[in-house]
Design an enzyme around this catalytic site. Structure first.
Site, PDB file in Angstrom:
ATOM      1  N   ASP A 189      -2.590 -12.898  -4.568  1.00 43.32           N
ATOM      2  CA  ASP A 189      -1.048 -12.565  -4.857  1.00 43.32           C
ATOM      3  C   ASP A 189      -0.896 -13.486  -6.083  1.00 43.32           C
ATOM      4  OD1 ASP A 189      -1.261 -10.939  -2.948  1.00 43.32           O
ATOM      5  OD2 ASP A 189       0.291 -12.194  -1.610  1.00 43.32           O
ATOM      6  N   ASP A 246       2.833  -1.652   2.769  1.00 45.67           N
ATOM      7  CA  ASP A 246       3.622  -2.990   3.296  1.00 45.67           C
ATOM      8  C   ASP A 246       4.328  -2.419   4.497  1.00 45.67           C
ATOM      9  OD1 ASP A 246       2.436  -4.261   1.134  1.00 45.67           O
ATOM     10  OD2 ASP A 246       3.948  -3.748  -0.141  1.00 45.67           O
TER      11      ASP A 246
HETATM   12  O1  1PR Z   1       4.836  -2.059  -5.319  1.00 43.88           O
HETATM   13  O2  1PR Z   1       2.924  -0.971  -6.597  1.00 43.88           O
HETATM   14  O3  1PR Z   1       4.434  -2.714  -7.502  1.00 43.88           O
HETATM   15  O4  1PR Z   1       2.483  -3.471  -5.783  1.00 43.88           O
HETATM   16  C1  1PR Z   1       3.075  -4.431  -5.528  1.00 43.88           C
HETATM   17  C2  1PR Z   1       1.936  -5.177  -4.709  1.00 43.88           C
HETATM   18  O5  1PR Z   1       2.144  -6.434  -4.459  1.00 43.88           O
HETATM   19  C3  1PR Z   1       1.757  -4.477  -3.128  1.00 43.88           C
HETATM   20  O6  1PR Z   1       0.271  -4.379  -3.077  1.00 43.88           O
HETATM   21  C4  1PR Z   1       2.255  -5.526  -2.201  1.00 43.88           C
HETATM   22  O7  1PR Z   1       1.587  -5.376  -1.167  1.00 43.88           O
HETATM   23  C5  1PR Z   1       2.013  -6.650  -2.860  1.00 43.88           C
HETATM   24  N1  1PR Z   1       3.125  -7.564  -2.643  1.00 43.88           N
HETATM   25  C6  1PR Z   1       4.532  -7.594  -3.174  1.00 43.88           C
HETATM   26  N2  1PR Z   1       5.373  -8.627  -2.516  1.00 43.88           N
HETATM   27  C7  1PR Z   1       4.273  -9.588  -1.918  1.00 43.88           C
HETATM   28  C8  1PR Z   1       4.820 -10.844  -1.232  1.00 43.88           C
HETATM   29  O8  1PR Z   1       3.785 -11.417  -0.720  1.00 43.88           O
HETATM   30  N3  1PR Z   1       5.915 -11.299  -1.614  1.00 43.88           N
HETATM   31  N4  1PR Z   1       1.925  -9.363  -1.485  1.00 43.88           N
HETATM   32  C9  1PR Z   1       3.119  -8.934  -1.945  1.00 43.88           C
HETATM   33  C10 1PR Z   1       1.327  -8.678  -0.357  1.00 43.88           C
HETATM   34  C11 1PR Z   1       0.056  -8.975   1.174  1.00 43.88           C
HETATM   35  C12 1PR Z   1      -1.492  -9.501   0.930  1.00 43.88           C
HETATM   36  C13 1PR Z   1      -1.774 -10.559   1.518  1.00 43.88           C
HETATM   37  C14 1PR Z   1      -2.289 -10.253   2.989  1.00 43.88           C
HETATM   38  C15 1PR Z   1      -3.239 -11.547   3.461  1.00 43.88           C
HETATM   39  N5  1PR Z   1       0.491  -9.580  -0.135  1.00 43.88           N
HETATM   40  O9  1PR Z   1      -1.977  -8.800  -0.133  1.00 43.88           O
HETATM   41  O10 1PR Z   1      -2.750 -11.086   0.501  1.00 43.88           O
HETATM   42  O11 1PR Z   1      -1.107 -10.101   3.763  1.00 43.88           O
HETATM   43  O12 1PR Z   1      -2.706 -12.691   3.640  1.00 43.88           O
HETATM   44  P1  1PR Z   1      -2.998 -13.536   4.818  1.00 43.88           P
HETATM   45  O13 1PR Z   1      -4.113 -13.630   4.959  1.00 43.88           O
HETATM   46  O14 1PR Z   1      -2.533 -14.926   4.214  1.00 43.88           O
HETATM   47  O15 1PR Z   1      -2.399 -13.370   6.047  1.00 43.88           O
HETATM   48  P2  1PR Z   1       3.676  -2.139  -6.286  1.00 43.88           P
END
Ligand code: 1PR
Length: 523
Positions: A224, A379
């Site tokens: 991320d 999400d």
């Molecule tokens: O909506 O098309 O602009 O895409 C934004 C992207 O960013 C999406 O794929 C969304 O999942 C991601 N995203 C947005 N905000 C966050 C955040 O964390 N605040 N991250 C985010 C999503 C979730 C996973 C993470 C897993 C594994 N992160 O990708 O890596 O949950 O984590 P873990 O193993 O530590 O539990 P758009």
């Protein structure tokens, strides 16, 4: 010098990087004459059959290519570069291929997930110079929904098993073409390229024990990425999507360095999510493009990029299509793009009108680059209900009761990085996205993200049973056992983790060592 056919679609940068990493120089074909005068030609087809042939036609490359192939000079086709050699494809009825090999390209008709995505083996049918140094058990990266069916079996170099035995490479004299991607297949793939580049290599016939090849479950490292308060692009990681600790954005290091580390540690794929992409416009957010360019120079496994892939109007009123954003990412080294927030809005519109517009990001990008290039990142978060008819969504019975003892839940889709919940469930979203052309689902879970409690198996099972495209299980991995659990108890094709890898709590090699013998993996 290698002549390199870039007809302007997809991620050809990785192939150039892979060849250059082997010390060879690449000259990009600019004119039909460049094809005719080439001594060695590499044709890395990416995208969809119809648009590829149309581009070759517009550039007047078709006849020179036929002439080159008939001359018998060395040729390496990759993926669509193999399919282009045939007379036509079910992917684009009526569009004529190069016709160098008699036969057609057919869509997989299987009970398994299609596209066939991931690392699979080869049944080697005849000796070839490209196998020098091979043991026979290596796995290579495939990503395709179509496979070639020649009239004559003489050209078949290897087959691979995926619900059926399909042809995974061909060789006729110096003409070699593979369905898999050597440039995305780590060190084994680089060896194939190196063998092709050597002028006088020996013909080899590695022997595999006579069992079927098997598709490996993939372990994906997710980064991320966002800009922190100091303006540096950093890899961060949230707890249930909150990436700040004591008000400060967590910083796990630089994206390019971390991606390289995970490649060396054995990650089967790397995903970059630009998590603030929903509020920035990625084409102005050049660091992400640079991250891809730098990463693809020495990371030879598939790269997915997500964040901000949508249509956009800038402050001067200029309109950009999501397709342009995606194209820029592919040119910079991405193999797949992942669409999050925009997918939710597209599906809402679809459910309102009962049909797609043909113009959405999912439809346009999959039409030009192929379904396999479009990942939908979901999400979701649990919403508990007492009974299935309490919500008009796809509700599941849960073994993890809600705060008031509720025995059912549905998974609410969110947009803008979990900030806004919508009136749409994750199962419906996945199903509609598949219809619109998506090739894979990246299934996060806000409730589990960063908790180390394990994947939400109920969510993953429900979505993977509802679609026929591959599902990447994400969020919550805390121990090696969680990976085994998700592969043995759900239909997930791959599992993604972030926190445990960043914090070095569980290295990728430890996950693979634990899975070895229990689940098919790439070692
Ligand atoms: O909506 O098309 O602009 O895409 C934004 C992207 O960013 C999406 O794929 C969304 O999942 C991601 N995203 C947005 N905000 C966050 C955040 O964390 N605040 N991250 C985010 C999503 C979730 C996973 C993470 C897993 C594994 N992160 O990708 O890596 O949950 O984590 P873990 O193993 O530590 O539990 P758009």
């Amino acid at each position: 010098m290698i002549a390199f056919l870039d007809y302007g679609a997809g991620n050809v940068r990785s192939v150039i990087n892979a060849i250059e990493s082997l010390g060879e120089k690449v000259a990009i074909v600019e004119t039909p004459e460049d094809i005719l005068s080439a001594e060695r030609l590499v044709f890395p087809g990416v995208g969809a059959f119809g648009s590829m042939i149309n581009r070759l036609h517009e550039k007047n490359y078709l006849e020179p290519l036929r002439e080159y192939l008939n001359s018998g000079r060395p040729f390496l086709g990759i993926c669509l570069g193999l399919q282009a050699l045939f007379e036509g494809s079910e992917e684009a009825p009526g569009v004529r291929g190069l016709g160098f090999i008699r036969g057609v390209v057919k869509r997989f008709d299987l009970d398994l997930s299609v596209p066939h995505i991931g690392w699979n083996g080869l049944n080697i049918k005849k000796p070839s110079l490209i196998f020098a140094g091979f043991g026979g058990e290596e796995k290579f990266y495939f990503v395709h929904s179509y496979h070639v069916v020649p009239d004559d079996a003489g050209a078949v170099l290897t087959t691979t098993d995926y619900g059926c035995e399909f042809i995974s490479s061909i060789q006729i004299g110096n003409i070699i073409a593979t369905q898999f991607h050597p440039e995305k297949s780590g060190s084994s793939g680089l060896r194939i390229l190196e063998n092709f580049l050597k002028t006088a290599a020996e013909q080899c016939m590695p022997v595999r024990l006579a069992q079927k090849t098997r598709l490996a479950k993939r372990i994906i490292a997710c980064l991320d990425v966002r800009t922190n308060d100091q303006g540096d692009l950093v890899v961060t990681k949230g707890d249930q999507y909150d990436v700040r600790e004591k008000g400060v954005v967590r910083n796990f290091g630089k994206p390019v360095e971390l991606a390289r580390r995970y490649y060396q540690e054995g990650a089967d794929e790397i995903a970059f999510l630009n998590i603030t992409g929903f509020r920035d416009f990625p084409l102005e957010d050049m660091p992400m493009l640079e991250v891809l360019r730098q990463t693809s120079k020495n990371v030879f496994v598939p790269l997915t990029i997500g964040g901000g892939i949508r249509d956009y109007t800038d402050k001067n009123g200029r309109q950009y299509k999501a397709l342009e954003v995606a194209s820029e990412y592919f040119r910079s080294g991405a193999d797949k793009v992942s669409i999050g927030s925009d997918a939710v809005l597209i599906v809402e519109e679809y459910l309102r009108t009962g049909h797609g517009t043909g113009l959405s990001s999912i439809e346009e990008i999959s039409r030009v680059y192929g379904n396999q290039a479009v990942v939908i990142s979901i999400d979701p978060t649990r919403v508990y209900v007492k009974s299935p008819d309490e919500a008009k969504h796809q509700v599941i019975k849960t073994t993890i009761p809600g705060p008031n003892g509720e025995g059912y839940c549905w998974y609410q889709c969110t947009i803008k990085g979990g900030r806004e919940g919508r009136d749409l469930d994750a199962i419906t979203l996945a199903q509609v996205c598949e219809k619109l052309g998506a090739g894979e689902i990246l299934l996060n879970c806000i409730d589990r993200d960063g908790t180390n409690l394990g994947f939400d198996l109920e969510l993953i099972r429900a979505v993977s049973e509802a679609v026929s495209i591959p599902v990447i299980a994400s969020s919550g991995a805390g121990r090696v056992e969680h990976f085994h659990e998700v592969f043995s108890r759900t239909g997930a094709e791959s599992a993604l983790a972030a926190g445990i890898f960043h914090r070095k709590e569980v290295p990728i090699a430890e996950v693979k060592n634990y899975l070895k013998g229990k689940v098919e993996i790439r070692l």
